[in-house]
Each structure stands twice: as C-alpha cells, then as structure tokens.
Design an enzyme around this catalytic site. Structure first.
Site, mmCIF file in Angstrom:
data_model
loop_
_atom_site.group_PDB
_atom_site.id
_atom_site.type_symbol
_atom_site.label_atom_id
_atom_site.label_comp_id
_atom_site.label_asym_id
_atom_site.label_seq_id
_atom_site.Cartn_x
_atom_site.Cartn_y
_atom_site.Cartn_z
ATOM 1 N N ARG A 135 -1.661 -36.779 -27.317
ATOM 2 C CA ARG A 135 -0.961 -37.640 -28.280
ATOM 3 C C ARG A 135 -0.544 -38.859 -27.482
ATOM 4 O O ARG A 135 -0.008 -38.718 -26.385
ATOM 5 C CB ARG A 135 0.253 -36.922 -28.870
ATOM 6 C CG ARG A 135 -0.135 -35.702 -29.707
ATOM 7 C CD ARG A 135 1.059 -35.161 -30.491
ATOM 8 N NE ARG A 135 0.646 -34.084 -31.368
ATOM 9 C CZ ARG A 135 0.912 -32.797 -31.160
ATOM 10 N NH1 ARG A 135 1.618 -32.432 -30.113
ATOM 11 N NH2 ARG A 135 0.487 -31.884 -32.007
ATOM 12 N N THR A 189 -6.872 -29.407 -37.788
ATOM 13 C CA THR A 189 -5.498 -28.977 -37.505
ATOM 14 C C THR A 189 -5.303 -27.602 -38.109
ATOM 15 O O THR A 189 -5.783 -27.343 -39.224
ATOM 16 C CB THR A 189 -4.442 -29.930 -38.104
ATOM 17 O OG1 THR A 189 -3.158 -29.282 -38.038
ATOM 18 C CG2 THR A 189 -4.711 -30.315 -39.548
ATOM 19 N N ASP A 210 -3.045 -29.491 -43.586
ATOM 20 C CA ASP A 210 -2.173 -30.363 -44.369
ATOM 21 C C ASP A 210 -2.718 -31.791 -44.494
ATOM 22 O O ASP A 210 -1.951 -32.745 -44.549
ATOM 23 C CB ASP A 210 -0.764 -30.395 -43.742
ATOM 24 C CG ASP A 210 -0.787 -30.949 -42.327
ATOM 25 O OD1 ASP A 210 -1.882 -31.143 -41.755
ATOM 26 O OD2 ASP A 210 0.304 -31.200 -41.779
ATOM 27 N N ARG A 250 4.089 -27.217 -39.210
ATOM 28 C CA ARG A 250 4.925 -28.422 -39.394
ATOM 29 C C ARG A 250 5.643 -28.374 -40.731
ATOM 30 O O ARG A 250 6.283 -27.397 -41.038
ATOM 31 C CB ARG A 250 4.071 -29.689 -39.294
ATOM 32 C CG ARG A 250 3.964 -30.214 -37.901
ATOM 33 C CD ARG A 250 3.256 -31.558 -37.898
ATOM 34 N NE ARG A 250 2.485 -31.700 -36.697
ATOM 35 C CZ ARG A 250 2.989 -32.045 -35.520
ATOM 36 N NH1 ARG A 250 4.266 -32.336 -35.426
ATOM 37 N NH2 ARG A 250 2.231 -32.118 -34.458
ATOM 38 N N GLY A 299 -2.934 -32.255 -31.858
ATOM 39 C CA GLY A 299 -2.943 -30.814 -31.570
ATOM 40 C C GLY A 299 -4.353 -30.246 -31.583
ATOM 41 O O GLY A 299 -5.143 -30.573 -32.468
ATOM 42 N N ASP A 352 -2.686 -26.638 -39.328
ATOM 43 C CA ASP A 352 -1.686 -26.742 -40.404
ATOM 44 C C ASP A 352 -2.302 -26.841 -41.802
ATOM 45 O O ASP A 352 -1.636 -26.576 -42.795
ATOM 46 C CB ASP A 352 -0.787 -27.972 -40.175
ATOM 47 C CG ASP A 352 -0.080 -27.927 -38.823
ATOM 48 O OD1 ASP A 352 0.004 -26.836 -38.243
ATOM 49 O OD2 ASP A 352 0.355 -28.999 -38.352
ATOM 50 N N ASP A 385 -4.213 -36.899 -39.626
ATOM 51 C CA ASP A 385 -4.040 -38.241 -40.183
ATOM 52 C C ASP A 385 -3.370 -39.225 -39.223
ATOM 53 O O ASP A 385 -3.631 -40.425 -39.296
ATOM 54 C CB ASP A 385 -3.379 -38.231 -41.564
ATOM 55 C CG ASP A 385 -2.228 -37.272 -41.651
ATOM 56 O OD1 ASP A 385 -1.795 -36.771 -40.589
ATOM 57 O OD2 ASP A 385 -1.751 -37.033 -42.767
#
Ligand code: F6P
Length: 319
Positions: free
Chosen positions: A71, A125, A129, A171, A10, A127, A102
């Site tokens: 991706r 990202t 995370d 996510r 992303g 996110d 990751d």
C-alpha cells in the site's frame, strides 16, 4: 507495446494463478511481459523486470503473491507518480494488469489521466466488497479457511459447553461473516449491514438453551467492532462461559481453491485481451450473472458495493 502485471493492496489467494496465467497468455499472444514487484511502491522505485516461464513454474498452488504487494502513500504525490511512469516508459510498458481493489484502481486512474497508460483491474480482495462484481479473487479460499476454523471451533465448543465468538475479516463488509455463518450453521451472525437486536436474539437463544442447546457459535464481522460486546452478552446474559477467537490474517493465506485458480485464469485472459484490443480505456473485469463484463473504472470507484439482500434474509437478518 509491452504489458505488465502488478499486485496492489491486501494480498489474496488467487494472485499467483493470475500471475502465472498472465505470463503464459501474454507469451501466447506474442507480447513482451513484465512484473512490477512490490506494487505501487515498486513502480515508484523501478522494481520492474521482464518475466519468464521459469519465474512462474510451480506457483499455481501457492497463496500470497510471488511479485509481492504494497500500500503506497507516496503514490498520492505527483512527483512519485511521474517517477513511476518514467520507470514504466523505460521498459516500453503501456498496458497494466492490476490485481487489487478500488483503492488501487483510483490510484491507477490518476496515473493514466496524467500519462499515456492503460490498465485493467482484476477485483482481488477476500472482502468481496467491490462494486459491480459478484466475485473477487481470493474469496472462495478465504471462506474455506474460515469454514475449516469454524468446524474445529465447533468441536471444542460442543465438548466444553461454551460459547465462541469468532471474529472474521471483511473491513466494512459482512460478506465473509454472512456466508461463513450460513455454511457453518452458526447461531449468531453480526454484520455491519444489519441491526443485531440483542433482546430479540437473546429470547430466541434462551429458549433454545432451555430446550437443550449446549454450545453457541457466534460469527462477528470485524467491521461491526462488536466482538467484545457480544462475548460479554453471551457470558453475562445468556450464561455461557465464552471465548473469543479472532481469525486474523490466516484468512488471507492458504492454497488457492480450484474456484480461485479458474477465476484467476478467466479474469486475466479478459484483462490481457482488452489491453491488446483497445489502447484508450481503463476497465475492471467483473463477474456478474454467470458472465464476465468489462466495467468502466468510474462506475466501479464511484459506486458503493451493496451486499446481496438475499443473503441477509436467508439468515433472517432482514424481514
Ligand atoms: O482488505 C483485506 C483485509 O484483509 C481486510 O479484511 C482487513 O480489514 C485488512 O485487509 C487488514 O489489513 P492489514 O493486512 O493491513 O492488517
């Protein structure tokens, strides 16, 4: 030795400032530098080109990534990884800066175990995370996009005596939802990392409504999959006309904030320095406790990010 930069997974605001810094800094260090277009897919298909200052002029303020991202399913197959490596070899590329998460590090780790190649990951990202780093590129911009949306939604919610359920990305991670709820003073915040007790929260809300609350803002993290349920509850149990607003991919766009630009520069300098100093280890640049660290890839990919418990408690989501 030649270096290359690639985006994977992303996209996130901050990629372009990182790409620009990579070109400027590699040039300053006297290294040949390349772009890999379209992420792992482009590596497989040989979409690799030498980068120049002209390519990165005027991109600092732009969201997205001028070299694009992807991706890749094909990369899981050995024959495609071999093809990707052959493409890098043609240009003499032995060190790679990878902007991604990751999943991308795992893919690159595989490649570097099979072929002579080094890479440094830059956590990128919205996110936030990734294990081991408190900050991932793109997060500040995404938070500001969400803040802007919430401020506007609050305007209409308060004028119409309505409840709004706003679903944000992330996510499995509730970081964007938590920080956005704090920054916008939302009444409700539902994240995967904490139980949301409807009956307890319902009593608190009912009391506030009796005392004059005339609108409700609820932030729900996409990972909970509870957006519809929370909207139904606000409508049927709390008694507010309710609307759902799913912010979606606007959260991934926009001009990178000052924080994302400066962080991008710092991440890239450390990534390039490491690639030039050491040719036998893969790392991820992490930001923690006010300093930058180079982490072992294994540490990053074999551990799971845990949200800051202080954040949860500041919203009373844990005791
Ligand atoms: O990882 C970034 C992210 O934007 C997540 O927050 C979201 O769940 C996902 O990517 C969306 O992926 P896609 O762009 O493939 O729809």
């Amino acid at each position: 030795m030649a270096l290359a930069i690639m985006c994977s997974g992303g996209d996130a605001p901050g990629m372009n400032p990182a790409i620009k810094k990579f070109v400027d800094y590699a040039f300053k260090r006297g290294e040949k530098h390349y772009f890999i277009y379209d992420g792992l897919e482009g590596m497989i298909d040989g979409r690799i080109a030498e980068a120049s200052h002209r390519d990165v002029a005027g991109i600092l303020h732009r969201g997205g990534a001028i070299i694009r991202s992807s991706r890749s399913k094909r990369f899981f197959e050995y024959e495609y990884r071999k093809q990707a490596f052959e493409n890098l070899k043609k240009h003499g590329i032995t060190g790679l800066v990878v902007l991604g998460g990751d999943g991308s590090y795992r893919a690159m780790q595989r490649l570097s175990e099979e072929f002579p190649l080094n890479f440094v990951g830059i956590p990128t990202t919205i996110d936030n995370d990734i294990y081991g780093t408190e900050y991932c590129l793109g997060v500040d911009t995404a938070l500001n996009v969400i803040r802007d949306a919430l401020d506007k939604i609050r305007d209409t919610a308060s004028t119409f005596r309505r409840a709004f359920v706003v679903e944000v990305m992330g996510r499995e991670c509730g970081y964007l939802a938590l920080v956005s709820a704090l920054a916008s003073g939302a009444e409700i915040c539902v994240v995967p990392e904490a139980d949301f007790n409807i009956s307890v929260e319902g009593k608190i809300l009912q009391k506030e409504v009796e005392e004059g609350r005339s609108y409700i803002l609820a932030i729900v993290a996409e990972g909970t999959e509870r957006t519809g349920e929370i909207a139904k509850w606000l409508e049927e149990e709390i008694g507010f006309e309710t609307r759902i607003s799913i912010l979606g991919h606007i959260q991934r766009g926009g001009n990178p904030t000052v924080t994302d630009r400066l962080m991008a520069f710092e991440f890239v300098i450390r990534a390039v320095d490491h690639l030039l100093q050491s040719s036998d280890s893969n790392k991820v640049v992490a930001y923690r406790d006010g300093a930058y660290h180079l982490m072992e890839i294994d540490d990053v990919v074999s551990n799971t990010y845990r949200i800051d418990q202080g954040l949860l408690s500041s919203l009373n989501l844990i005791d």
